[in-house]
Design an enzyme around this catalytic site. Sequence first.
Site, PDB file in Angstrom:
ATOM      1  N   ASN A 215     123.513 -19.080  25.617  1.00 10.75           N
ATOM      2  CA  ASN A 215     122.436 -19.356  24.665  1.00 10.75           C
ATOM      3  C   ASN A 215     123.040 -19.245  23.257  1.00 10.75           C
ATOM      4  O   ASN A 215     124.236 -19.023  23.105  1.00 10.75           O
ATOM      5  CB  ASN A 215     121.226 -18.436  24.897  1.00 10.75           C
ATOM      6  CG  ASN A 215     121.549 -16.968  24.676  1.00 10.75           C
ATOM      7  OD1 ASN A 215     122.527 -16.625  24.010  1.00 10.75           O
ATOM      8  ND2 ASN A 215     120.747 -16.092  25.242  1.00 10.75           N
ATOM      9  N   ARG A 216     122.222 -19.382  22.237  1.00 13.62           N
ATOM     10  CA  ARG A 216     122.765 -19.429  20.873  1.00 13.62           C
ATOM     11  C   ARG A 216     123.460 -18.129  20.489  1.00 13.62           C
ATOM     12  O   ARG A 216     124.556 -18.148  19.926  1.00 13.62           O
ATOM     13  CB  ARG A 216     121.638 -19.751  19.874  1.00 13.62           C
ATOM     14  CG  ARG A 216     121.094 -21.151  20.046  1.00 13.62           C
ATOM     15  CD  ARG A 216     119.933 -21.443  19.112  1.00 13.62           C
ATOM     16  NE  ARG A 216     118.757 -20.629  19.411  1.00 13.62           N
ATOM     17  CZ  ARG A 216     117.522 -20.936  19.046  1.00 13.62           C
ATOM     18  NH1 ARG A 216     117.286 -22.043  18.358  1.00 13.62           N
ATOM     19  NH2 ARG A 216     116.510 -20.160  19.360  1.00 13.62           N
ATOM     20  N   ALA A 217     122.820 -17.015  20.803  1.00 17.03           N
ATOM     21  CA  ALA A 217     123.401 -15.721  20.412  1.00 17.03           C
ATOM     22  C   ALA A 217     124.722 -15.476  21.138  1.00 17.03           C
ATOM     23  O   ALA A 217     125.686 -14.964  20.559  1.00 17.03           O
ATOM     24  CB  ALA A 217     122.418 -14.597  20.707  1.00 17.03           C
ATOM     25  N   GLU A 218     124.765 -15.860  22.421  1.00 16.62           N
ATOM     26  CA  GLU A 218     125.993 -15.644  23.201  1.00 16.62           C
ATOM     27  C   GLU A 218     127.140 -16.491  22.656  1.00 16.62           C
ATOM     28  O   GLU A 218     128.287 -16.028  22.576  1.00 16.62           O
ATOM     29  CB  GLU A 218     125.732 -15.958  24.680  1.00 16.62           C
ATOM     30  CG  GLU A 218     124.891 -14.888  25.365  1.00 16.62           C
ATOM     31  CD  GLU A 218     124.121 -15.358  26.599  1.00 16.62           C
ATOM     32  OE1 GLU A 218     123.491 -14.511  27.247  1.00 16.62           O
ATOM     33  OE2 GLU A 218     124.121 -16.589  26.895  1.00 16.62           O
ATOM     34  N   ASP A 283     117.990 -18.380  33.388  1.00 20.08           N
ATOM     35  CA  ASP A 283     118.268 -18.291  34.828  1.00 20.08           C
ATOM     36  C   ASP A 283     117.808 -19.559  35.537  1.00 20.08           C
ATOM     37  O   ASP A 283     118.488 -20.075  36.432  1.00 20.08           O
ATOM     38  CB  ASP A 283     117.519 -17.093  35.443  1.00 20.08           C
ATOM     39  CG  ASP A 283     118.088 -15.747  35.012  1.00 20.08           C
ATOM     40  OD1 ASP A 283     119.166 -15.713  34.402  1.00 20.08           O
ATOM     41  OD2 ASP A 283     117.433 -14.725  35.308  1.00 20.08           O
TER      42      ASP A 283
END
Length: 332
Positions: A215-218, A283
């Site tokens: 995702n964006r944060a990851e 998920d």
Amino acid sequence: MQTARPATSPIPAAGPAPAVPVVPRERLAAARVLVVGDVMLDRYWFGDVNRISPEAPVPVVHVQRQEDRLGGAANVARNAAALGAQAGLLCVVGRDEPGERIVELLQVSGVAPHLERDPALSTTIKLRVLSRQQQLLRMDFENMPTHEALLAGLARFDALLASQDVVLLSDYAKGGLTHVTQMIEKARAAGKPVLVDPKGDDWERYRGATLITPNRAELREVVGQWKSEEDLLARVTALRTSLALEGLLLTRSEEGMTLFTADGELHVPAVAREVYDVSGAGDTVIATLAVMLGARLSLVDAIVLANRAAGIVVGKLGTATVDYEELFAPAG
Ligand SMILES: Nc1ncnc2c1ncn2[C@@H]1O[C@H](COP(=O)(O)OP(=O)(O)OP(=O)(O)O)[C@@H](O)[C@H]1O
Ligand SMILES: [Mg+2]
């Protein structure tokens, strides 16, 4: 969470929405997906608060009801099974009550359990205490699986690999994927696509995977904050090349998702009508991708369907899966 983007570089226009392919049920039923990773049990205790404890200034909850849900890699496997695929789950659990509960819930969900039992492990459980829809406390129980249990898991991975169409690695940084690099190497050598839901800032361990789905944060944690879509493309391309990843699918919450491969970029806008509960959407995305690739769809078709599944699941409260009818129901 909204990321700031300069007006000069909007997310690429998606053009006409890509057509949603219809896949016969039998094709999905033939897809064999092996999910490997960190499992957890999400437990909820519900009760009333009528007084403050005489022991400390805290509320006393009279617990009246308990609800358990599969979390982490188990939720991913459950999503693959809900679409009608043959889903198996390889992971380590303890010899304890939460471990038993996971076994029961996997059975109800139609997921084949390949569980390594580690007597020294506390099965990961997140226990929430709620009163009047308010979460009062969350308690996490977790520790690292032992070396022996992880090696036994790796041996079991070897034994299972030949009978799978796709390998899905669901990393929640609880230690279950200590041998992830070897698993990727073995799966790729056997010609199986490998999808990874990453965690943490060391992606060297995912070298050689087919597709990674941050995702964006990851992604930000690994490549830093991008300043524009061009900058994002440059950063992702450098990362993809250096780690020999075929593709990177950035999931962007309300902004949909963008696929980066050597062929270029493909942006798919979010399709949710109503948003009630976004947790677990990631998920559903990776599980749907794995099922569709296992059914021999193209990556682009798989992504269109995964995006549609995510749009459905965020509109649901409680159940965090999408089934065959929901995914292929004619829009309207
Ligand atoms: N607020 C939203 N509105 C519309 N679609 C959404 C929203 N949030 C998520 N989605 C859909 O779900 C997909 C995955 O969401 P997201 O990027 O938040 O993944 P994630 O952070 O890994 O989720 P999680 O870890 O909670 O499972 C998005 O690409 C999009 O299709
Ligand atoms: Mg996620």
